[in-house]
Design a protein around this motif. Sequence first.
Motif, PDB file in Angstrom:
ATOM      1  N   MET A 118      -4.876  15.036   0.448  1.00  0.00           N
ATOM      2  CA  MET A 118      -5.292  13.887  -0.349  1.00  0.00           C
ATOM      3  C   MET A 118      -6.810  13.704  -0.253  1.00  0.00           C
ATOM      4  SD  MET A 118      -2.232  11.066   0.233  1.00  0.00           S
ATOM      5  CE  MET A 118      -2.878  10.470   1.779  1.00  0.00           C
ATOM      6  N   LEU A 119      -7.388  13.081  -1.261  1.00  0.00           N
ATOM      7  CA  LEU A 119      -8.813  12.773  -1.267  1.00  0.00           C
ATOM      8  C   LEU A 119      -9.045  11.368  -0.702  1.00  0.00           C
ATOM      9  CD1 LEU A 119     -10.160  14.116  -4.691  1.00  0.00           C
ATOM     10  CD2 LEU A 119     -10.607  15.034  -2.410  1.00  0.00           C
ATOM     11  N   TYR A 120      -9.807  11.305   0.375  1.00  0.00           N
ATOM     12  CA  TYR A 120     -10.158  10.034   1.026  1.00  0.00           C
ATOM     13  C   TYR A 120     -11.465   9.535   0.389  1.00  0.00           C
ATOM     14  CZ  TYR A 120     -11.803   7.021   4.904  1.00  0.00           C
ATOM     15  OH  TYR A 120     -12.269   5.989   5.671  1.00  0.00           O
ATOM     16  N   VAL A 121     -11.386   8.396  -0.276  1.00  0.00           N
ATOM     17  CA  VAL A 121     -12.564   7.832  -0.949  1.00  0.00           C
ATOM     18  C   VAL A 121     -13.525   7.281   0.091  1.00  0.00           C
ATOM     19  CG1 VAL A 121     -13.410   6.088  -2.545  1.00  0.00           C
ATOM     20  CG2 VAL A 121     -11.281   7.311  -3.045  1.00  0.00           C
ATOM     21  N   VAL A 167      -7.056   8.211  -2.548  1.00  0.00           N
ATOM     22  CA  VAL A 167      -6.761   6.943  -1.881  1.00  0.00           C
ATOM     23  C   VAL A 167      -8.010   6.363  -1.235  1.00  0.00           C
ATOM     24  CG1 VAL A 167      -4.362   7.605  -1.434  1.00  0.00           C
ATOM     25  CG2 VAL A 167      -6.098   8.072   0.298  1.00  0.00           C
ATOM     26  N   LYS A 168      -8.046   5.039  -1.171  1.00  0.00           N
ATOM     27  CA  LYS A 168      -9.115   4.327  -0.465  1.00  0.00           C
ATOM     28  C   LYS A 168      -8.479   3.575   0.698  1.00  0.00           C
ATOM     29  CE  LYS A 168     -12.835   0.931  -0.912  1.00  0.00           C
ATOM     30  NZ  LYS A 168     -13.820   1.802  -0.255  1.00  0.00           N
ATOM     31  N   TYR A 169      -8.889   3.898   1.905  1.00  0.00           N
ATOM     32  CA  TYR A 169      -8.289   3.307   3.103  1.00  0.00           C
ATOM     33  C   TYR A 169      -8.935   1.966   3.421  1.00  0.00           C
ATOM     34  CZ  TYR A 169      -6.745   2.954   7.990  1.00  0.00           C
ATOM     35  OH  TYR A 169      -6.193   2.546   9.175  1.00  0.00           O
ATOM     36  N   TYR A 170      -8.099   0.946   3.687  1.00  0.00           N
ATOM     37  CA  TYR A 170      -8.598  -0.390   3.992  1.00  0.00           C
ATOM     38  C   TYR A 170      -8.612  -0.699   5.490  1.00  0.00           C
ATOM     39  CZ  TYR A 170      -8.262  -1.724  -0.960  1.00  0.00           C
ATOM     40  OH  TYR A 170      -8.431  -1.812  -2.313  1.00  0.00           O
ATOM     41  N   GLY A 171      -7.905   0.086   6.283  1.00  0.00           N
ATOM     42  CA  GLY A 171      -7.843  -0.188   7.708  1.00  0.00           C
ATOM     43  C   GLY A 171      -6.817  -1.252   8.045  1.00  0.00           C
ATOM     44  N   SER A 172      -7.017  -1.938   9.158  1.00  0.00           N
ATOM     45  CA  SER A 172      -6.063  -2.941   9.642  1.00  0.00           C
ATOM     46  C   SER A 172      -6.057  -4.179   8.758  1.00  0.00           C
ATOM     47  CB  SER A 172      -6.413  -3.343  11.082  1.00  0.00           C
ATOM     48  OG  SER A 172      -6.306  -2.234  11.949  1.00  0.00           O
ATOM     49  N   GLN A 173      -4.837  -4.701   8.556  1.00  0.00           N
ATOM     50  CA  GLN A 173      -4.662  -5.898   7.746  1.00  0.00           C
ATOM     51  C   GLN A 173      -3.844  -6.915   8.535  1.00  0.00           C
ATOM     52  OE1 GLN A 173      -6.164  -6.105   4.610  1.00  0.00           O
ATOM     53  NE2 GLN A 173      -7.005  -4.120   5.213  1.00  0.00           N
ATOM     54  N   LEU A 174      -4.162  -8.189   8.375  1.00  0.00           N
ATOM     55  CA  LEU A 174      -3.456  -9.273   9.053  1.00  0.00           C
ATOM     56  C   LEU A 174      -3.068 -10.312   8.019  1.00  0.00           C
ATOM     57  CD1 LEU A 174      -2.598 -10.456  11.832  1.00  0.00           C
ATOM     58  CD2 LEU A 174      -4.797 -11.639  11.883  1.00  0.00           C
ATOM     59  N   SER A 227       1.665 -10.793  10.757  1.00  0.00           N
ATOM     60  CA  SER A 227       2.109  -9.509  10.209  1.00  0.00           C
ATOM     61  C   SER A 227       0.930  -8.531  10.247  1.00  0.00           C
ATOM     62  CB  SER A 227       2.597  -9.673   8.764  1.00  0.00           C
ATOM     63  OG  SER A 227       2.993  -8.430   8.227  1.00  0.00           O
ATOM     64  N   LYS A 228       1.067  -7.462  11.002  1.00  0.00           N
ATOM     65  CA  LYS A 228      -0.026  -6.511  11.197  1.00  0.00           C
ATOM     66  C   LYS A 228       0.326  -5.162  10.578  1.00  0.00           C
ATOM     67  CE  LYS A 228      -1.379  -8.797  15.494  1.00  0.00           C
ATOM     68  NZ  LYS A 228      -1.643  -8.648  16.952  1.00  0.00           N
ATOM     69  N   SER A 229      -0.600  -4.645   9.809  1.00  0.00           N
ATOM     70  CA  SER A 229      -0.339  -3.386   9.113  1.00  0.00           C
ATOM     71  C   SER A 229      -1.643  -2.653   8.846  1.00  0.00           C
ATOM     72  CB  SER A 229       0.381  -3.649   7.788  1.00  0.00           C
ATOM     73  OG  SER A 229      -0.449  -4.400   6.912  1.00  0.00           O
ATOM     74  N   ASN A 230      -1.517  -1.446   8.320  1.00  0.00           N
ATOM     75  CA  ASN A 230      -2.649  -0.687   7.792  1.00  0.00           C
ATOM     76  C   ASN A 230      -2.398  -0.474   6.315  1.00  0.00           C
ATOM     77  OD1 ASN A 230      -2.279   0.488  10.823  1.00  0.00           O
ATOM     78  ND2 ASN A 230      -4.435   0.403  10.260  1.00  0.00           N
ATOM     79  N   GLY A 231      -3.455  -0.502   5.509  1.00  0.00           N
ATOM     80  CA  GLY A 231      -3.253  -0.391   4.068  1.00  0.00           C
ATOM     81  C   GLY A 231      -4.254   0.506   3.377  1.00  0.00           C
ATOM     82  N   MET A 232      -3.887   0.938   2.185  1.00  0.00           N
ATOM     83  CA  MET A 232      -4.805   1.731   1.356  1.00  0.00           C
ATOM     84  C   MET A 232      -4.416   1.578  -0.115  1.00  0.00           C
ATOM     85  SD  MET A 232      -3.576   5.599   2.321  1.00  0.00           S
ATOM     86  CE  MET A 232      -1.896   6.182   1.998  1.00  0.00           C
ATOM     87  N   HIS A 233      -5.406   1.732  -0.974  1.00  0.00           N
ATOM     88  CA  HIS A 233      -5.184   1.682  -2.417  1.00  0.00           C
ATOM     89  C   HIS A 233      -5.056   3.110  -2.948  1.00  0.00           C
ATOM     90  CE1 HIS A 233      -5.653   0.270  -6.593  1.00  0.00           C
ATOM     91  NE2 HIS A 233      -6.350   1.384  -6.766  1.00  0.00           N
ATOM     92  N   ALA A 234      -4.030   3.332  -3.765  1.00  0.00           N
ATOM     93  CA  ALA A 234      -3.817   4.663  -4.345  1.00  0.00           C
ATOM     94  C   ALA A 234      -4.295   4.662  -5.796  1.00  0.00           C
ATOM     95  CB  ALA A 234      -2.348   5.055  -4.271  1.00  0.00           C
ATOM     96  N   TYR A 235      -5.420   5.337  -6.065  1.00  0.00           N
ATOM     97  CA  TYR A 235      -5.861   5.512  -7.444  1.00  0.00           C
ATOM     98  C   TYR A 235      -4.900   6.457  -8.170  1.00  0.00           C
ATOM     99  CZ  TYR A 235     -10.400   3.654  -5.934  1.00  0.00           C
ATOM    100  OH  TYR A 235     -11.401   2.870  -5.441  1.00  0.00           O
TER     101      TYR A 235
END
Length: 430
Positions: A424-427, A6-13, A25-33
Amino acid sequence: MSVSIVKYYGSQLGKCGYCTGIHCSKSNGMHAYRLDCQDYQNLIDRGWRRCGNYCYKLKNKETCCPCYTIKCDALEFKLTKSNKRILRRMNRFLRDGKRDPVEQVARAGNEDDVTASVDAPASEPQPQMPDKSPAVINVEQAVSLAKAQKSKAKPARAAQVPLTQSPSQGSTKSAAVISNKPCKKAKQMRLERRQAKLGDTAQQSSQKAFTQEKSLTDFLSATSETNKHHLKNEKPDDGPEMGYGSFHQQYWLDEKLIAVGVIDILPGSVSSVYFFYDPDYSFLSLGTYGSLREIDFVQTIAATTPALKYYYMGFYIHSCPKMRYKGKLSASYLLCPETYVWILLTDVIRSKLDKNKYQRLNEDAAARDVNEFLLEHLDEVLLLLDATTCMQYKDYVQITGTDSDRVEIIEYSELVGKVCAHRMLYVNMA
């Protein structure tokens, strides 16, 4: 052994799909390879949700519309009058091929019919994706490295299936018996009086047939070859054997595809990801009908895999009236956003959410998250530095002499929990 990357994106608005507010709308996100099914089960049990390969977790204390993960115990589920009405409507349509205009008028004037709201949002509004492109990595090479790194770790139980791979999967009959206390209706009373003239034997036989409560499976199987239309879930002969992963359930009316349900079959649940349908058939309440079909499917799986008895419906948003329909399914539970334990959804909980849209839910003030990530766990977080290098955080700091990513890695680890942070592997690519 499968490995999540996964690649973590941090806070999202972004824009809220529930109240339609802008930048609220406030969230945290990440991309799952790549996402192992057991890891994803652990993530949704911490409030995460996926949209394709993008995974997100709402900041419930800060966001405009707090979202609580909701699940239903399929083995404890009981049909409501509204559920039965929808199933009978479908069965009559399949049998006769006609839409009942009288029933539609009655439905329009009945505010208690759950279908009036359940079919408006066929799928949840989706989060705004981050304006970032995930780094390109050699996933298979990274997995090989991770396996070597974790050779002493206990293998994950779940078989890994790429989230983008969605073969069709059909539903089968339920093994669970569902019953409610029967009530005596006018039609039944007339039948009893009529049968009384024919003798006690005939009366008893008719009484037994009439008062025996129908289960969800009884309703779903109440079709025959003489029906005007035939509705089926497609399962091609050359399809894969059912395992864990992402699947499509297709609803065919004669030769026409009228609805599709996207589900994730995980080690402890079936998670409903999307459900969409042809609006020409909205009078059949396909949103509710699809949910009942999926519950029946969970019951079927639970007959051979007892641990897999829960049906996840995504998010329950009490502050958004049109999204409260999910809470009308019996035996439903909400996930406490602080301790991550399941709380039965009752009128008491609803009253609390009426007063304040954010609630801890767990009344035990001393309760803590059993999967809580602490600073003492940081050294063992797994990092993927490039397609050929992965290591634990402590080794990364020792070799590079830098800990500039420390804050972000701690934030990510606290959100996914200790178990996933160590598995999990943190990219962490430049």
